[in-house]
Design a protein around this motif. Structure first.
Motif, PDB file in Angstrom:
ATOM      1  N   SER A 321     -17.681 -48.643 -31.067  1.00  0.00           N
ATOM      2  CA  SER A 321     -16.807 -47.565 -30.590  1.00  0.00           C
ATOM      3  C   SER A 321     -15.402 -48.086 -30.321  1.00  0.00           C
ATOM      4  O   SER A 321     -14.406 -47.437 -30.656  1.00  0.00           O
ATOM      5  N   TYR A 322     -15.312 -49.267 -29.705  1.00  0.00           N
ATOM      6  CA  TYR A 322     -13.995 -49.855 -29.445  1.00  0.00           C
ATOM      7  C   TYR A 322     -13.258 -50.159 -30.748  1.00  0.00           C
ATOM      8  O   TYR A 322     -12.058 -49.895 -30.885  1.00  0.00           O
ATOM      9  N   LEU A 323     -13.973 -50.746 -31.705  1.00  0.00           N
ATOM     10  CA  LEU A 323     -13.347 -51.077 -32.990  1.00  0.00           C
ATOM     11  C   LEU A 323     -12.911 -49.815 -33.725  1.00  0.00           C
ATOM     12  O   LEU A 323     -11.856 -49.794 -34.364  1.00  0.00           O
ATOM     13  N   ALA A 324     -13.738 -48.781 -33.657  1.00  0.00           N
ATOM     14  CA  ALA A 324     -13.375 -47.516 -34.305  1.00  0.00           C
ATOM     15  C   ALA A 324     -12.140 -46.902 -33.664  1.00  0.00           C
ATOM     16  O   ALA A 324     -11.320 -46.270 -34.343  1.00  0.00           O
ATOM     17  N   LEU A 325     -11.996 -47.086 -32.346  1.00  0.00           N
ATOM     18  CA  LEU A 325     -10.808 -46.577 -31.654  1.00  0.00           C
ATOM     19  C   LEU A 325      -9.549 -47.264 -32.167  1.00  0.00           C
ATOM     20  O   LEU A 325      -8.551 -46.601 -32.487  1.00  0.00           O
ATOM     21  N   TRP A 326      -9.578 -48.598 -32.253  1.00  0.00           N
ATOM     22  CA  TRP A 326      -8.412 -49.332 -32.761  1.00  0.00           C
ATOM     23  C   TRP A 326      -8.155 -49.011 -34.227  1.00  0.00           C
ATOM     24  O   TRP A 326      -7.000 -48.969 -34.670  1.00  0.00           O
ATOM     25  N   GLU A 327      -9.215 -48.780 -34.994  1.00  0.00           N
ATOM     26  CA  GLU A 327      -9.043 -48.522 -36.424  1.00  0.00           C
ATOM     27  C   GLU A 327      -8.257 -47.238 -36.678  1.00  0.00           C
ATOM     28  O   GLU A 327      -7.612 -47.089 -37.714  1.00  0.00           O
ATOM     29  N   LYS A 328      -8.312 -46.310 -35.741  1.00  0.00           N
ATOM     30  CA  LYS A 328      -7.546 -45.076 -35.896  1.00  0.00           C
ATOM     31  C   LYS A 328      -6.041 -45.344 -35.886  1.00  0.00           C
ATOM     32  O   LYS A 328      -5.252 -44.503 -36.326  1.00  0.00           O
ATOM     33  N   ILE A 329      -5.628 -46.518 -35.377  1.00  0.00           N
ATOM     34  CA  ILE A 329      -4.225 -46.919 -35.397  1.00  0.00           C
ATOM     35  C   ILE A 329      -3.959 -47.917 -36.515  1.00  0.00           C
ATOM     36  O   ILE A 329      -2.952 -47.813 -37.236  1.00  0.00           O
ATOM     37  N   THR A 330      -4.845 -48.891 -36.676  1.00  0.00           N
ATOM     38  CA  THR A 330      -4.598 -49.950 -37.658  1.00  0.00           C
ATOM     39  C   THR A 330      -4.712 -49.465 -39.096  1.00  0.00           C
ATOM     40  O   THR A 330      -3.986 -49.950 -39.964  1.00  0.00           O
ATOM     41  N   LEU A 331      -5.609 -48.514 -39.365  1.00  0.00           N
ATOM     42  CA  LEU A 331      -5.739 -48.014 -40.744  1.00  0.00           C
ATOM     43  C   LEU A 331      -4.449 -47.367 -41.234  1.00  0.00           C
ATOM     44  O   LEU A 331      -3.982 -47.692 -42.334  1.00  0.00           O
ATOM     45  N   PRO A 332      -3.805 -46.456 -40.484  1.00  0.00           N
ATOM     46  CA  PRO A 332      -2.530 -45.903 -40.965  1.00  0.00           C
ATOM     47  C   PRO A 332      -1.440 -46.958 -41.116  1.00  0.00           C
ATOM     48  O   PRO A 332      -0.652 -46.919 -42.069  1.00  0.00           O
ATOM     49  N   LEU A 333      -1.383 -47.924 -40.186  1.00  0.00           N
ATOM     50  CA  LEU A 333      -0.342 -48.945 -40.246  1.00  0.00           C
ATOM     51  C   LEU A 333      -0.519 -49.903 -41.418  1.00  0.00           C
ATOM     52  O   LEU A 333       0.416 -50.624 -41.777  1.00  0.00           O
ATOM     53  N   THR A 334      -1.696 -49.904 -42.021  1.00  0.00           N
ATOM     54  CA  THR A 334      -1.933 -50.764 -43.188  1.00  0.00           C
ATOM     55  C   THR A 334      -0.964 -50.434 -44.317  1.00  0.00           C
ATOM     56  O   THR A 334      -0.484 -51.322 -45.028  1.00  0.00           O
ATOM     57  N   SER A 335      -0.666 -49.149 -44.487  1.00  0.00           N
ATOM     58  CA  SER A 335       0.255 -48.733 -45.562  1.00  0.00           C
ATOM     59  C   SER A 335       1.605 -49.416 -45.430  1.00  0.00           C
ATOM     60  O   SER A 335       2.209 -49.814 -46.429  1.00  0.00           O
TER      61      SER A 335
END
Length: 422
Positions: A321-335
């Motif tokens: 759950s914690y990793l999924a929370l951060w992924e909501k920010i890191t995935l868009p910033l990957t672009s």
């Protein structure tokens, strides 16, 4: 034209431009950005189809077999899952578009002509950065608002199919399988025919306890009829039960009026997620990242943390759950993060091979996703904090952010080097 006039554009660029002029698009920006946009849209379409038909489609086929989903419902679910596929491929599409466009401009000596007029490599990156920013915003909005809504509607449709108790649509017989964590077959149910929820001749193969049993006993059940209940599982009637062992003296046969099989859950991860959902429902909080945006998930994680401290029967939020929370920010910033590497590797000296930087950039993209997978796996493990050298929060933060930081730092360092040498 005099020589002094010919050098005027170059001198003007070397003198620099004001911040307001730097952000105003000119003809060069529009020329590059238009090409970037064309390749970006092409990449989104192609990658989305590939990602969907290589992964999601097979999940839907399994759902059809499990829940008896009708073709109309299946098509609706497919449409609802397309935004998720799009959000996942936007960073790769952005990277590929920047790589192709700048590589073509470099190979056609267009960038050399521009650089001769004093335009820096940093200034040339402006259209790519704009695409990265727009992709980041678009990915965040899709992944944080559209995808959770679509996932929620998908879950509702699946639950309606489960509650209806339908069996696989358009089949005369079907086969259900369940595997252990090592993908060894645990249970198998073959139904020779059915009508509604009523089952015909069925065969059940149960090897659940075979590993722990020194005699390697396997249970085979043959039933004349039965019923399927989406909540309670399978209830077979008039069942002949055979225990088959490697030792013939321990083999036996018997008869039972009824034989019950619970719903088949494939692996430990599925069982763990199911248990967590049940705990969330009992606690009145939901930590499922698939159906919530960043702020909703963050709030529920905090509430469950507080409940876990006061109620020993409630487990704290899972690491997933914690990793999924951060992924909501890191995935868009990957672009945005991987664009720097794409530009730097696409631009090279004319004497170097034209495809060298292109292939290197693809390798960098591949290594980024490998590093991301390894980091997530390490974040789900509690090995690091068990050593006492690092806290749980620090491990989760590094697992979520380190791939992004590494690839962005690599790209920026490469840009700075090429800005000095080219």
């Amino acid at each position: 034209m005099t020589s002094s006039q010919a050098t005027m554009p170059s001198a003007a660029f070397r003198q620099g431009v004001s911040p307001s002029q730097w952000f105003l698009p000119n003809l060069l920006d529009r020329y590059i950005f238009k090409q970037l946009l064309d390749y970006f849209m092409l990449g989104v379409v192609v990658f989305s189809l590939v990602a969907f038909f290589s992964d999601t489609l097979f999940d839907f086929i399994n759902d059809v077999q499990k829940y008896g989903i009708s073709p109309a419902t299946l098509l609706t679910i497919i449409g609802l899952q397309l935004p998720r596929s799009v959000s996942l491929v936007i960073p790769a599409s952005c990277f590929l578009a920047v790589l192709i466009v700048y590589n073509v401009l470099n190979n056609n000596f267009e960038l050399i002509a521009v650089r001769m007029n004093g335009i820096s490599l940093t200034r040339l990156m402006r259209p790519a950065i704009l695409l990265g920013v727009l992709s980041t915003i678009g990915t965040y909005l899709i992944n944080d608002y559209v995808v959770p809504y679509c996932n929620y509607q998908t879950e509702q449709l699946k639950q309606a199919a489960i509650d209806s108790g339908n069996l696989p649509f358009g089949q005369q017989s079907f086969l259900f399988k369940a595997y252990d964590d090592n993908h060894n077959l645990n249970q198998l149910i073959y139904v020779g025919g059915f009508k509604g929820s009523k089952l015909g001749d069925s065969t059940i193969l149960d090897m659940t306890h075979r590993k722990a049993d020194k005699l390697k006993t396997m249970k085979i059940v043959q039933a004349k009829s039965g019923t399927y209940n989406p909540q309670e599982g399978w209830l077979f009637e008039h069942a002949n039960i055979y225990l088959v062992s490697t030792n013939a003296n321990n083999s036996s046969a018997g008869h039972s009026d009824t034989f019950h099989v619970e719903q088949l859950i494939s692996n430990k991860e599925d069982r763990k997620e199911q248990k967590e959902r049940e705990e969330d429902r009992e606690a009145g909080v939901l930590t499922d990242a698939n159906t919530q945006n960043f702020f909703e998930l963050a709030g529920n994680i905090q509430r469950k943390e507080a409940l876990a401290q006061t109620n020993p029967g409630i487990h704290p939020p899972s690491r997933k759950s914690y990793l999924a929370l951060w992924e909501k920010i890191t995935l868009p910033l990957t672009s945005l993060a991987i664009i720097f590497s794409a530009v730097a590797l696409a631009i090279h000296h004319p004497r170097q091979g034209s495809q060298r930087g292109f292939l290197t950039a693809l390798i960098v993209l591949f290594l980024y996703y490998v590093l991301r997978s390894i980091s997530i796996a390490m974040g789900r493990s509690d090995w690091f904090e068990s050593t006492g050298l690092i806290s749980k929060g620090a491990v989760l933060f590094l697992a979520a952010w380190s791939p992004l930081i590494v690839v962005a730092a690599f790209g920026l360092a490469l840009i700075a080097k090429k800005n000095r040498t080219l």
